[in-house]
Design a protein around this motif. Structure first.
Motif, short mmCIF file in Angstrom:
data_model
loop_
_atom_site.label_atom_id
_atom_site.label_comp_id
_atom_site.label_asym_id
_atom_site.label_seq_id
_atom_site.Cartn_x
_atom_site.Cartn_y
_atom_site.Cartn_z
N GLY A 18 -37.65 -33.00 -81.46
CA GLY A 18 -37.19 -31.79 -80.79
C GLY A 18 -38.21 -31.25 -79.80
N ARG A 19 -37.91 -30.08 -79.26
CA ARG A 19 -38.77 -29.44 -78.27
C ARG A 19 -40.05 -28.89 -78.90
NH1 ARG A 19 -39.57 -24.35 -76.29
NH2 ARG A 19 -38.00 -23.43 -77.67
N ILE A 20 -39.93 -28.33 -80.12
CA ILE A 20 -41.12 -27.73 -80.73
C ILE A 20 -41.61 -28.46 -81.98
CG2 ILE A 20 -40.65 -25.45 -79.79
CD1 ILE A 20 -39.75 -24.62 -82.61
N LEU A 21 -40.79 -29.36 -82.51
CA LEU A 21 -41.23 -30.10 -83.69
C LEU A 21 -40.51 -31.41 -83.82
CD1 LEU A 21 -38.90 -29.96 -86.14
CD2 LEU A 21 -39.64 -27.60 -86.16
N ASN A 22 -41.10 -32.30 -84.58
CA ASN A 22 -40.50 -33.57 -84.95
C ASN A 22 -40.46 -33.64 -86.47
OD1 ASN A 22 -40.57 -34.30 -82.20
ND2 ASN A 22 -42.60 -35.18 -82.42
N LEU A 23 -39.46 -34.35 -86.99
CA LEU A 23 -39.35 -34.54 -88.44
C LEU A 23 -39.39 -36.03 -88.73
CD1 LEU A 23 -38.75 -33.64 -91.36
CD2 LEU A 23 -36.31 -33.69 -90.76
N LYS A 24 -40.22 -36.40 -89.68
CA LYS A 24 -40.28 -37.80 -90.10
C LYS A 24 -40.35 -37.87 -91.62
CE LYS A 24 -45.30 -38.34 -89.87
NZ LYS A 24 -46.41 -39.10 -89.32
N ILE A 25 -40.03 -39.03 -92.14
CA ILE A 25 -40.17 -39.27 -93.57
C ILE A 25 -41.13 -40.44 -93.74
CG2 ILE A 25 -39.02 -39.97 -95.70
CD1 ILE A 25 -36.55 -38.51 -94.73
N ASP A 26 -42.17 -40.20 -94.51
CA ASP A 26 -43.16 -41.24 -94.80
C ASP A 26 -42.93 -41.80 -96.20
OD1 ASP A 26 -44.34 -40.81 -92.35
OD2 ASP A 26 -46.14 -39.83 -93.14
N ASP A 27 -42.90 -43.11 -96.29
CA ASP A 27 -42.93 -43.78 -97.59
C ASP A 27 -44.41 -43.98 -97.91
OD1 ASP A 27 -40.12 -44.13 -97.96
OD2 ASP A 27 -40.17 -45.70 -96.44
#
Length: 181
Positions: A18-27
């Motif tokens: 996104g413009r102000i944040l990113n979301l990820k999932i770490d294994d």
């Protein structure tokens, strides 16, 4: 540092950018060799400024509506770092944009993580003194009310439902300790 606390990232999957944040999932692999997932918000970081007017012994604050809380909060001026922007320059920019004041004396207080359990956002905190009136120039989607509070008024509002923002509480506590020195 104890190696028995270190988690090993096995894989990272981007979920949203996104413009102000990113979301990820770490294994990840835990220190006991079991596996788990970590939801991580990546954020560019930001700055927060405690604008203290020595002559009147007032702090310039901002009131603005915060959508996630669905309420107006009283905060110190703050904002996001732009790409490759130095925190001190961002602090000067945000102070001018949000409050309409410039500073001749900007002192770095320190930095802190907002919620390290799931977010990498780091806020750089500054004390601004020797303020001079300039011109407020907020972003087009930013509606801010400027409020000047005395030290006694700040003490009364600290930890009330109007001032529940962590960066503000940290900044005001710093100022109160600074003035007691």
């Amino acid at each position: 540092m104890s190696q028995s606390l270190i988690e090993e990232k096995l894989k990272s999957t981007e979920i949203y950018e996104g413009r102000i944040l990113n979301l990820k999932i770490d294994d990840i692999k835990l220190p006991n060799d079991k596996k788990a997932k970590r939801e991580i918000i990546e954020h560019a970081g930001g700055v927060a400024i405690v604008p203290y007017m020595k002559d009147t012994k007032e702090v310039i604050m901002v009131r603005q509506f915060r959508n996630p809380m669905e309420k107006v909060l009283l905060e110190i001026p703050a904002g996001m770092l732009e790409i490759k922007e130095e925190p001190k320059m961002a602090a000067r920019r945000e102070l001018e944009e949000e409050t309409g004041y410039k500073t001749g004396d900007l002192k770095r207080i320190g930095s802190f993580y907002t919620s390290p359990g799931f977010c990498d956002e780091k806020i750089h905190l500054y004390l601004a003194q020797n303020l001079s009136k300039y011109e407020q120039n907020t972003d087009t989607d930013e509606f801010i009310e400027i409020v000047k509070l005395s030290i006694d008024e700040l003490k009364e509002k600290l930890y009330t439902s109007e001032m529940m923002d962590a960066k503000t509480i940290i900044g005001i506590q710093y100022l109160l300790n600074f003035l007691d020195e």
